[in-house]
Structures are given as structure tokens and as C-alpha cells.
Scaffold this motif. Structure first.
Motif, PDB file in Angstrom:
ATOM      1  N   PHE A   9       0.835  -1.200   0.000  1.00 47.80           N
ATOM      2  CA  PHE A   9       0.000   0.000   0.000  1.00 47.80           C
ATOM      3  C   PHE A   9       0.871   1.251   0.000  1.00 47.80           C
ATOM      4  O   PHE A   9       0.654   2.172  -0.787  1.00 47.80           O
ATOM      5  N   ASP A  10       1.871   1.292   0.876  1.00 51.90           N
ATOM      6  CA  ASP A  10       2.751   2.457   0.965  1.00 51.90           C
ATOM      7  C   ASP A  10       3.509   2.692  -0.336  1.00 51.90           C
ATOM      8  O   ASP A  10       3.645   3.829  -0.780  1.00 51.90           O
ATOM      9  N   ASN A  11       3.982   1.623  -0.950  1.00 52.32           N
ATOM     10  CA  ASN A  11       4.701   1.758  -2.220  1.00 52.32           C
ATOM     11  C   ASN A  11       3.773   2.260  -3.326  1.00 52.32           C
ATOM     12  O   ASN A  11       4.163   3.113  -4.127  1.00 52.32           O
ATOM     13  N   PRO A  18       1.061  11.315  -6.413  1.00 55.82           N
ATOM     14  CA  PRO A  18       1.374  12.386  -7.380  1.00 55.82           C
ATOM     15  C   PRO A  18       0.488  12.320  -8.634  1.00 55.82           C
ATOM     16  O   PRO A  18       0.102  13.357  -9.183  1.00 55.82           O
ATOM     17  N   TYR A  19       0.171  11.107  -9.059  1.00 58.95           N
ATOM     18  CA  TYR A  19      -0.731  10.931 -10.203  1.00 58.95           C
ATOM     19  C   TYR A  19      -2.107  11.525  -9.877  1.00 58.95           C
ATOM     20  O   TYR A  19      -2.700  12.242 -10.697  1.00 58.95           O
ATOM     21  N   LEU A  20      -2.605  11.258  -8.676  1.00 61.85           N
ATOM     22  CA  LEU A  20      -3.903  11.798  -8.267  1.00 61.85           C
ATOM     23  C   LEU A  20      -3.848  13.319  -8.154  1.00 61.85           C
ATOM     24  O   LEU A  20      -4.816  14.001  -8.498  1.00 61.85           O
ATOM     25  N   THR A  44      -4.599  -1.873 -10.299  1.00 56.82           N
ATOM     26  CA  THR A  44      -5.026  -2.323  -8.978  1.00 56.82           C
ATOM     27  C   THR A  44      -6.457  -2.848  -9.064  1.00 56.82           C
ATOM     28  O   THR A  44      -7.164  -2.594 -10.036  1.00 56.82           O
ATOM     29  N   ASN A  45      -6.878  -3.567  -8.046  1.00 58.35           N
ATOM     30  CA  ASN A  45      -8.280  -3.968  -8.007  1.00 58.35           C
ATOM     31  C   ASN A  45      -9.103  -2.807  -7.446  1.00 58.35           C
ATOM     32  O   ASN A  45      -8.557  -1.812  -6.951  1.00 58.35           O
ATOM     33  N   LYS A  51      -9.240   2.397  -1.556  1.00 55.17           N
ATOM     34  CA  LYS A  51      -8.463   2.657  -0.333  1.00 55.17           C
ATOM     35  C   LYS A  51      -7.375   3.697  -0.585  1.00 55.17           C
ATOM     36  O   LYS A  51      -7.148   4.579   0.241  1.00 55.17           O
ATOM     37  N   LEU A  52      -6.729   3.593  -1.718  1.00 54.30           N
ATOM     38  CA  LEU A  52      -5.674   4.552  -2.053  1.00 54.30           C
ATOM     39  C   LEU A  52      -6.248   5.954  -2.250  1.00 54.30           C
ATOM     40  O   LEU A  52      -5.687   6.934  -1.758  1.00 54.30           O
ATOM     41  N   VAL A  53      -7.360   6.051  -2.959  1.00 54.84           N
ATOM     42  CA  VAL A  53      -7.990   7.360  -3.168  1.00 54.84           C
ATOM     43  C   VAL A  53      -8.445   7.939  -1.833  1.00 54.84           C
ATOM     44  O   VAL A  53      -8.246   9.130  -1.562  1.00 54.84           O
TER      45      VAL A  53
END
Length: 67
Positions: A9-11, A18-20, A44-45, A51-53
Motif C-alpha cells: 500500500f505504501d509503495n 502524485p498521479y492523483l 489495482t483492483n 483505499k488509495l484514493v
């Protein structure tokens, strides 16, 4: 205790945040559509993309609290 999922997740976050930021600045999509771009761009799934967003959105709350 850090587990393998936390490291992954951290990676991903390091690469995706930065993409977001770029997507946000471009105005291409609203915040609720971002997970679809993460899935398409990074493979990603759906669950991981959301979760990342969500984690990325939390950074704005942290910035607001620090100002």
C-alpha cells in the motif's frame, strides 16, 4: 507491526498520490471517479484503488489541520 499489505500500500501510494494530484489539477474527473483512473493506470483492483484514493483524500484533511 507492519505487514506485507502495508508495504505494498505504501509503495503504491508513493507512486499514485502524485498521479492523483495531477488528475485533480487537470479537472478531468471529480474525486468520486478517481478510483477508475487508478485501476486503469496502475492495474489495482477496485478495493485497493478506493483505499488509495481515500488515503490520498485524507492528506487534504491533514494539510487543512496543519494550516
Amino acid at each position: 507491526m507492519t505487514n506485507e499489505n502495508d508495504i505494498i500500500f505504501d509503495n503504491l501510494a508513493e507512486e499514485i498520490f502524485p498521479y492523483l494530484d495531477s488528475l485533480r489539477e487537470s479537472g478531468i474527473t471529480n474525486m468520486y471517479g478517481l478510483h477508475k483512473y487508478v485501476i486503469e493506470e496502475f492495474g489495482t483492483n477496485k478495493d485497493m484503488a478506493r483505499k488509495l484514493v481515500q488515503a490520498w483524500m485524507e492528506t487534504f484533511k491533514e494539510k487543512d489541520n496543519n494550516e
